[in-house]
Every structure is written in structure tokens, then in C-alpha cells.
Scaffold this active site. Structure first.
Site, PDB file in Angstrom:
ATOM      1  N   ASP A 201       3.754   8.456  -5.628  1.00 36.47           N
ATOM      2  CA  ASP A 201       3.496   7.640  -4.420  1.00 36.47           C
ATOM      3  C   ASP A 201       3.399   6.204  -4.617  1.00 36.47           C
ATOM      4  O   ASP A 201       2.988   5.549  -5.515  1.00 36.47           O
ATOM      5  CB  ASP A 201       1.991   8.291  -3.994  1.00 36.47           C
ATOM      6  N   ILE A 202       3.990   5.449  -3.593  1.00 32.78           N
ATOM      7  CA  ILE A 202       4.022   3.980  -3.861  1.00 32.78           C
ATOM      8  C   ILE A 202       2.544   3.511  -3.542  1.00 32.78           C
ATOM      9  O   ILE A 202       1.799   3.783  -2.617  1.00 32.78           O
ATOM     10  CB  ILE A 202       4.890   3.240  -2.758  1.00 32.78           C
ATOM     11  N   ASN A 209       3.494  -2.612   4.855  1.00 28.34           N
ATOM     12  CA  ASN A 209       3.673  -2.318   6.260  1.00 28.34           C
ATOM     13  C   ASN A 209       2.985  -3.358   7.209  1.00 28.34           C
ATOM     14  O   ASN A 209       3.455  -3.968   8.111  1.00 28.34           O
ATOM     15  CB  ASN A 209       3.559  -0.880   6.835  1.00 28.34           C
ATOM     16  N   ASP A 218      10.450  -0.013   5.445  1.00 25.64           N
ATOM     17  CA  ASP A 218      11.720   0.657   5.275  1.00 25.64           C
ATOM     18  C   ASP A 218      12.648   0.334   4.149  1.00 25.64           C
ATOM     19  O   ASP A 218      13.080   1.059   3.183  1.00 25.64           O
ATOM     20  CB  ASP A 218      12.331   0.519   6.510  1.00 25.64           C
ATOM     21  N   GLU A 244       5.265   7.661   2.108  1.00 26.66           N
ATOM     22  CA  GLU A 244       5.799   6.840   0.900  1.00 26.66           C
ATOM     23  C   GLU A 244       5.736   7.994  -0.392  1.00 26.66           C
ATOM     24  O   GLU A 244       5.602   7.470  -1.532  1.00 26.66           O
ATOM     25  CB  GLU A 244       4.964   5.835   0.670  1.00 26.66           C
TER      26      GLU A 244
END
Length: 336
Positions: A201-202, A209, A218, A244
Site C-alpha cells: 500500500d502506498i 491526491n 494517477d 493504492e
């Protein structure tokens, strides 16, 4: 009392000659052609002038069988019928073309009438027609092969669209679960092999965002996806399963080696800078990783428990500082 009407043979014959669909040739006593009807001209499909020419110029008699029992004998003797024959002849159409014909011949004292019943296509025409059909079939085969290739390509494209994440080009959630179930089924059936699972997971992706916009977000997702894809083996599967969050199925590796791979990916991510052309700057990101393996020796093991362990390991990695790898077996977690 009804008086029986006498029919004139010549009148009946003349009517049949003119209007019948049966091909008729009339010969004189020397077997020269006297006349042919319209049906024969149509059957022969020729503008040839047959009149006063020998019958044998066009027809070669192959067989001739006399019919001994025919209705013209007895009271019909007055019509001067001498005999009736079944014949089989070859008809020369010219230019080497020959057709086989069957028919009947009624022989009178001064003439003969030939009734042609069947016109068989010649050997040359059969060969010609077969050649034409073969050419057509070859063309159809090529066209069908072309259509099959196009159909296969279209099916592959459809399959790709259905099973691929539209943004990153990775496998999507649907394809991931399909491959996961296939791998589990194989292991349980063969009782050998192993499956490792890395869930990634980022870190702080929402801030990306919120700070830069979803288009920049993106770009980060695409860059992270490319990094993962570039650092796993061909037999492994990386998928974006939502937002993500990513999963990697690792085939036939022990837990320690799966953990080494996860650490390699963590470092690659930490060292990665995503260039943002729009802002003329680069963004550095990190990611957290949870690792587990499928417990094939545990009768209570299943897909849901397998995924839950990886998710719990990822949860601990994110809640203990992020940018780290946590292996599930390193600590106790209540699975109930």
C-alpha cells in the site's frame, strides 16, 4: 354406352415433341437426324445445326438393351413399332467435352425416335467444377483463417480489458482472485509447492491526491506499478486490487525469500522519484508491505485466512511507522 374415342398417334407425338420437357431426336431410317425439339436444344445448350447429320457424329452408343415386353406390340402393331431399346451414349459437345446420356429409342420401319432421359456432366466438366470448387474452398479457408485470427485477437483484447486494470495495465482484482484460486487448487491437488503473498500500500497516497490532484496521483500509481512489474519474476503476478493497494502472488518460494523480495520492492520504492512534467518537479514516495505464505499443511487453511494474514501484516506495517515490511509469522495475531 360411352363410345371410346380413337386418338391419332401422330397427333399425340407431335404435341409431345413440341411441348414436352423431354429431349427428343427424330432420325430417318439411315440414322440421320431429321429434327430435334426445343427441350433437346436447351439441354444441349448449343446453337449447333443437327439436321441431316449422322446421329453417330454426336453420339457414341456405349450400350443398347432391347426391351422385349413393351406396350406397342399386339394391337399397337399398326403404329409400325419394331422395337424399343434402352441406350447409354456419349454426347460429344465439341472442344473435347463429352457427356454421358441415358435414354430410350423407339424404332419404326421408316424412322427412329430417341428420347433422352438423363444428361450426366462430363468428366472434363467434373474436373473443371472440382477445380473451381477447390479454388473457392481455398479462398474460403484463407478468409476463415483470417477471420479466426481476427476473432482470436478480438477475444484476447476483450479478455485483456476484462482482466486488466485500466490505469496501470496490471491485472485487476478479478484476475487476481481467479489466479489465486487456481494456485491454491493446484497446491491442494498436488500437495506440493507454495504460494507467497505480498500486500502493498502506498504511504500517504491521499495526501498526494489532495496536494497535487488526481491526475498526478494517477502518474504515481502508474510509476509504482511499473516498478513492481519490473522487479518480479515472470511466473509471479502483480495486481492492483483497489485504489493504492496492490497484491503480488509469488510462486514456490519460502517465507524468508518472499520477505526478501518484499524488502527489495520497498527499497526500490523508497529510492524512486516520480517525475511530474506538469509541475517540473519529482515526488518521492514510500510504501508498506505485508507478507505471508499459504499453509498447505493446515487443514483449516483457506483463501480468506490467507488474505487476512497478509492484510493484518500490512496493517501492522502501516501502524508501526510505515515504509517497512512485516511478515505475519513474526508475531501472534488473533485470527478469530
Amino acid at each position: 354406352m360411352v363410345k371410346e374415342k380413337n386418338y391419332d398417334f401422330n397427333e399425340i407425338y407431335e404435341f409431345i415433341f413440341q411441348y414436352s420437357s423431354i429431349s427428343i431426336i427424330e432420325l430417318d431410317k439411315d440414322r440421320n437426324i431429321v429434327c430435334v425439339n426445343k427441350a433437346f436444344t436447351k439441354l444441349a445448350n448449343s446453337q449447333e445445326n443437327y439436321i441431316n447429320k449422322p446421329f453417330t457424329q454426336y453420339f457414341e452408343i456405349e450400350s443398347k438393351v432391347e426391351l422385349n415386353d413393351f406396350s406397342y406390340r399386339g394391337e399397337n402393331k399398326k403404329n409400325d413399332v419394331e422395337s424399343i431399346y434402352m441406350i447409354s451414349v456419349k454426347y460429344n459437345k465439341g472442344n473435347g467435352r463429352v457427356s454421358k446420356i441415358k435414354g430410350k429409342v423407339i424404332k419404326f420401319k421408316d424412322k427412329s425416335i430417341v428420347f433422352l432421359e438423363d444428361l450426366f456432366i462430363s468428366e472434363e466438366e467434373i474436373i473443371s467444377k472440382m477445380s473451381e470448387m477447390n479454388i473457392e474452398m481455398m479462398g474460403l479457408t484463407r478468409e476463415l483463417a483470417k477471420k479466426n485470427i481476427e476473432l482470436k485477437k478480438a477475444n484476447n483484447e476483450i479478455s485483456k480489458l476484462v482482466n486488466t486494470d485500466y490505469l496501470t495495465g496490471l491485472s485487476n482484482r478479478r484476475e487476481f482472485y481467479k489466479r489465486l484460486e487456481e494456485n491454491i487448487s493446484l497446491i491442494e491437488r498436488t500437495e506440493c509447492g507454495n504460494i507467497g503473498l505480498i500486500m502493498a500500500d502506498i504511504d500517504f497516497f491521499k495526501k498526494v491526491n489532495d496536494s497535487y490532484g488526481h491526475d498526478i496521483g494517477d502518474q504515481v500509481l502508474i510509476a509504482f506499478s511499473n516498478m513492481l512489474k519490473s522487479n518480479i519474476r515472470k511466473e509471479d503476478l502483480v495486481a492492483r486490487i483497489g485504489g493504492e493497494e496492490f497484491c503480488i502472488l509469488v510462486a514456490s518460494l519460502e517465507i524468508s525469500k518472499v520477505a526478501v523480495l518484499a524488502e527489495k520492492l520497498r527499497k526500490k520504492c523508497e529510492e524512486m522519484w516520480v517525475e511530474i512534467d506538469k509541475l517540473k518537479e519529482s515526488i518521492n514516495i514510500t510504501a508498506s508491505f505485508g507478507v505471508t505464505v499459504y499453509k498447505n499443511d493446515d487443514m483449516k487453511e483457506n483463501k480468506d485466512k490467507f488474505l487476512k494474514r497478509a492484510d493484518l501484516a500490512l496493517y501492522k506495517a502501516k501502524n508501526s511507522g510505515r515504509n517497512k515490511v512485516v511478515v505475519f509469522e513474526e508475531y501472534e495475531i488473533d485470527m478469530n
